[in-house]
Design an enzyme around this catalytic site. Structure first.
Site, PDB file in Angstrom:
ATOM      1  N   ASP A  10       0.848  -1.197   0.000  1.00 31.43           N
ATOM      2  CA  ASP A  10       0.000   0.000   0.000  1.00 31.43           C
ATOM      3  C   ASP A  10       0.886   1.249   0.000  1.00 31.43           C
ATOM      4  O   ASP A  10       2.114   1.153  -0.182  1.00 31.43           O
ATOM      5  CB  ASP A  10      -1.039  -0.038   1.137  1.00 31.43           C
ATOM      6  CG  ASP A  10      -0.438   0.196   2.516  1.00 31.43           C
ATOM      7  OD1 ASP A  10       0.796   0.345   2.619  1.00 31.43           O
ATOM      8  OD2 ASP A  10      -1.206   0.233   3.492  1.00 31.43           O
ATOM      9  N   CYS A  29       2.475  -3.750   3.997  1.00 30.09           N
ATOM     10  CA  CYS A  29       1.716  -2.543   4.323  1.00 30.09           C
ATOM     11  C   CYS A  29       2.359  -1.962   5.583  1.00 30.09           C
ATOM     12  O   CYS A  29       3.517  -2.268   5.866  1.00 30.09           O
ATOM     13  CB  CYS A  29       0.217  -2.824   4.460  1.00 30.09           C
ATOM     14  SG  CYS A  29      -0.276  -3.880   5.833  1.00 30.09           S
ATOM     15  N   THR A  89       1.774  -2.495   8.812  1.00 28.19           N
ATOM     16  CA  THR A  89       2.054  -3.544   9.802  1.00 28.19           C
ATOM     17  C   THR A  89       2.180  -4.932   9.181  1.00 28.19           C
ATOM     18  O   THR A  89       2.627  -5.863   9.851  1.00 28.19           O
ATOM     19  CB  THR A  89       0.896  -3.629  10.820  1.00 28.19           C
ATOM     20  OG1 THR A  89      -0.318  -3.895  10.080  1.00 28.19           O
ATOM     21  CG2 THR A  89       0.744  -2.333  11.601  1.00 28.19           C
ATOM     22  N   GLY A  90       1.707  -5.089   7.957  1.00 27.51           N
ATOM     23  CA  GLY A  90       1.617  -6.419   7.330  1.00 27.51           C
ATOM     24  C   GLY A  90       0.329  -7.128   7.710  1.00 27.51           C
ATOM     25  O   GLY A  90      -0.002  -8.184   7.154  1.00 27.51           O
ATOM     26  N   HIS A 101       6.777 -25.650   8.345  1.00 25.59           N
ATOM     27  CA  HIS A 101       5.659 -26.316   9.029  1.00 25.59           C
ATOM     28  C   HIS A 101       4.288 -25.978   8.446  1.00 25.59           C
ATOM     29  O   HIS A 101       3.380 -26.792   8.502  1.00 25.59           O
ATOM     30  CB  HIS A 101       5.647 -25.947  10.524  1.00 25.59           C
ATOM     31  CG  HIS A 101       6.754 -26.601  11.300  1.00 25.59           C
ATOM     32  ND1 HIS A 101       6.779 -26.639  12.677  1.00 25.59           N
ATOM     33  CD2 HIS A 101       7.887 -27.232  10.890  1.00 25.59           C
ATOM     34  CE1 HIS A 101       7.880 -27.278  13.081  1.00 25.59           C
ATOM     35  NE2 HIS A 101       8.574 -27.637  12.009  1.00 25.59           N
ATOM     36  N   ASN A 102       4.125 -24.759   7.961  1.00 30.33           N
ATOM     37  CA  ASN A 102       2.787 -24.303   7.533  1.00 30.33           C
ATOM     38  C   ASN A 102       2.672 -24.129   6.022  1.00 30.33           C
ATOM     39  O   ASN A 102       1.617 -23.737   5.528  1.00 30.33           O
ATOM     40  CB  ASN A 102       2.424 -22.984   8.224  1.00 30.33           C
ATOM     41  CG  ASN A 102       2.759 -22.973   9.700  1.00 30.33           C
ATOM     42  OD1 ASN A 102       3.646 -22.254  10.137  1.00 30.33           O
ATOM     43  ND2 ASN A 102       2.088 -23.800  10.471  1.00 30.33           N
ATOM     44  N   ARG A 135       6.288  -0.189   8.786  1.00 30.39           N
ATOM     45  CA  ARG A 135       6.352   0.645   9.991  1.00 30.39           C
ATOM     46  C   ARG A 135       6.846  -0.150  11.196  1.00 30.39           C
ATOM     47  O   ARG A 135       6.944   0.384  12.296  1.00 30.39           O
ATOM     48  CB  ARG A 135       4.965   1.212  10.304  1.00 30.39           C
ATOM     49  CG  ARG A 135       4.530   2.302   9.344  1.00 30.39           C
ATOM     50  CD  ARG A 135       3.087   2.690   9.576  1.00 30.39           C
ATOM     51  NE  ARG A 135       2.759   3.920   8.871  1.00 30.39           N
ATOM     52  CZ  ARG A 135       1.500   4.310   8.631  1.00 30.39           C
ATOM     53  NH1 ARG A 135       0.490   3.569   9.019  1.00 30.39           N
ATOM     54  NH2 ARG A 135       1.282   5.446   7.998  1.00 30.39           N
ATOM     55  N   ARG A 169       4.102 -34.927   9.183  1.00 32.62           N
ATOM     56  CA  ARG A 169       3.075 -34.707  10.212  1.00 32.62           C
ATOM     57  C   ARG A 169       2.360 -33.369  10.037  1.00 32.62           C
ATOM     58  O   ARG A 169       1.251 -33.185  10.537  1.00 32.62           O
ATOM     59  CB  ARG A 169       3.690 -34.802  11.606  1.00 32.62           C
ATOM     60  CG  ARG A 169       4.597 -33.639  11.978  1.00 32.62           C
ATOM     61  CD  ARG A 169       5.289 -33.869  13.324  1.00 32.62           C
ATOM     62  NE  ARG A 169       5.939 -32.655  13.833  1.00 32.62           N
ATOM     63  CZ  ARG A 169       7.127 -32.232  13.425  1.00 32.62           C
ATOM     64  NH1 ARG A 169       7.791 -32.902  12.486  1.00 32.62           N
ATOM     65  NH2 ARG A 169       7.667 -31.146  13.957  1.00 32.62           N
ATOM     66  N   HIS A 170       3.000 -32.441   9.354  1.00 33.43           N
ATOM     67  CA  HIS A 170       2.393 -31.112   9.191  1.00 33.43           C
ATOM     68  C   HIS A 170       1.238 -31.118   8.203  1.00 33.43           C
ATOM     69  O   HIS A 170       0.354 -30.271   8.268  1.00 33.43           O
ATOM     70  CB  HIS A 170       3.451 -30.098   8.745  1.00 33.43           C
ATOM     71  CG  HIS A 170       4.612 -30.036   9.679  1.00 33.43           C
ATOM     72  ND1 HIS A 170       4.492 -29.618  10.983  1.00 33.43           N
ATOM     73  CD2 HIS A 170       5.919 -30.381   9.510  1.00 33.43           C
ATOM     74  CE1 HIS A 170       5.668 -29.697  11.579  1.00 33.43           C
ATOM     75  NE2 HIS A 170       6.549 -30.155  10.708  1.00 33.43           N
ATOM     76  N   ARG A 219      -2.376 -31.229   9.493  1.00 31.91           N
ATOM     77  CA  ARG A 219      -2.884 -29.962  10.053  1.00 31.91           C
ATOM     78  C   ARG A 219      -3.259 -28.986   8.942  1.00 31.91           C
ATOM     79  O   ARG A 219      -4.254 -28.254   9.052  1.00 31.91           O
ATOM     80  CB  ARG A 219      -1.829 -29.360  10.979  1.00 31.91           C
ATOM     81  CG  ARG A 219      -1.607 -30.254  12.200  1.00 31.91           C
ATOM     82  CD  ARG A 219      -0.240 -30.129  12.793  1.00 31.91           C
ATOM     83  NE  ARG A 219      -0.041 -31.149  13.831  1.00 31.91           N
ATOM     84  CZ  ARG A 219       1.140 -31.459  14.335  1.00 31.91           C
ATOM     85  NH1 ARG A 219       2.224 -30.835  13.924  1.00 31.91           N
ATOM     86  NH2 ARG A 219       1.237 -32.394  15.246  1.00 31.91           N
TER      87      ARG A 219
HETATM   88  C1  RB5 Z   1      -2.400   2.434   6.460  1.00 30.50           C
HETATM   89  O1  RB5 Z   1      -2.530   3.591   7.210  1.00 30.50           O
HETATM   90  C2  RB5 Z   1      -2.339   1.220   7.372  1.00 30.50           C
HETATM   91  O2  RB5 Z   1      -3.570   1.028   7.997  1.00 30.50           O
HETATM   92  C3  RB5 Z   1      -1.927  -0.017   6.599  1.00 30.50           C
HETATM   93  O3  RB5 Z   1      -0.696   0.219   5.988  1.00 30.50           O
HETATM   94  C4  RB5 Z   1      -1.740  -1.295   7.401  1.00 30.50           C
HETATM   95  O4  RB5 Z   1      -0.918  -1.089   8.491  1.00 30.50           O
HETATM   96  C5  RB5 Z   1      -2.964  -2.038   7.738  1.00 30.50           C
HETATM   97  O5  RB5 Z   1      -2.945  -3.145   8.286  1.00 30.50           O
END
Ligand code: RB5
Length: 150
Positions: free
Chosen positions: A8, A65, A67-68, A98-99, A109, A132-133, A136
């Site tokens: 984003d 993004c 936070t991801g 594993h996943n 950020r 084993r994975h 699941r």
């Molecule tokens: C954008 O402001 C922010 O919400 C986005 O980048 C992200 O962190 C959402 O999960």
């Protein structure tokens, strides 16, 4: 490998550096954007990358993004997608072993670029262990398919 990458508006710089890092390592990268600093809704790129992974057009996806978190939630709504948010390499490696994660997400950020490169490298070098994975992962697929474990 052939990989799709999406982001984003708060993750453009990190995305560009990761694209360069991966191309230097010989990977083929499809950048679905955004490449504009205008506000951009992360579900769009999360969905695009997830669809490319699901269809087999690419071998894996990378999403960034702030936070991801939001972008990985969006990707995980596409059937067959196993996306995880990682802020350190150990989880990235284990998530493949594993996943069998097929999409990796992280936050511009939250971590710096060198940590992001390390996370991506660990994830790409890891191999799914199966065994084993698989039981699941089959359970997760059943939840996705039927809304239940049964
Ligand atoms: C954008 O402001 C922010 O919400 C986005 O980048 C992200 O962190 C959402 O999960």
């Amino acid at each position: 490998m052939k990989l799709a990458i999406g982001n984003d508006h708060v993750a453009i710089e990190m995305k560009n550096e990761i694209v360069e890092h991966l191309r230097e390592k010989g990977h083929t990268i499809i950048d679905v954007g955004t490449n504009s600093s205008d506000r951009f809704d992360y579900p769009v790129s999360g969905f695009k990358v997830a669809c490319m992974v699901k269809s087999g057009e690419v071998d894996g996806g990378i999403l960034i993004c702030g936070t991801g978190v939001g972008i990985s939630i969006a990707a995980n709504k596409v059937k067959g997608i196993r996306a995880c948010v990682c802020s350190e390499p150990f989880s990235a490696k284990m998530s493949k072993e594993h996943n069998n994660t097929n999409v990796l997400a992280f936050g511009s950020r939250v971590i710096g670029i060198e940590m992001a490169k390390m996370i991506v490298d660990e994830w790409l070098n890891a191999k799914y262990e199966g065994g084993r994975h698989q039981k699941r992962l089959d359970m997760i697929a059943r939840i996705e398919e039927t809304g239940d474990l049964g």
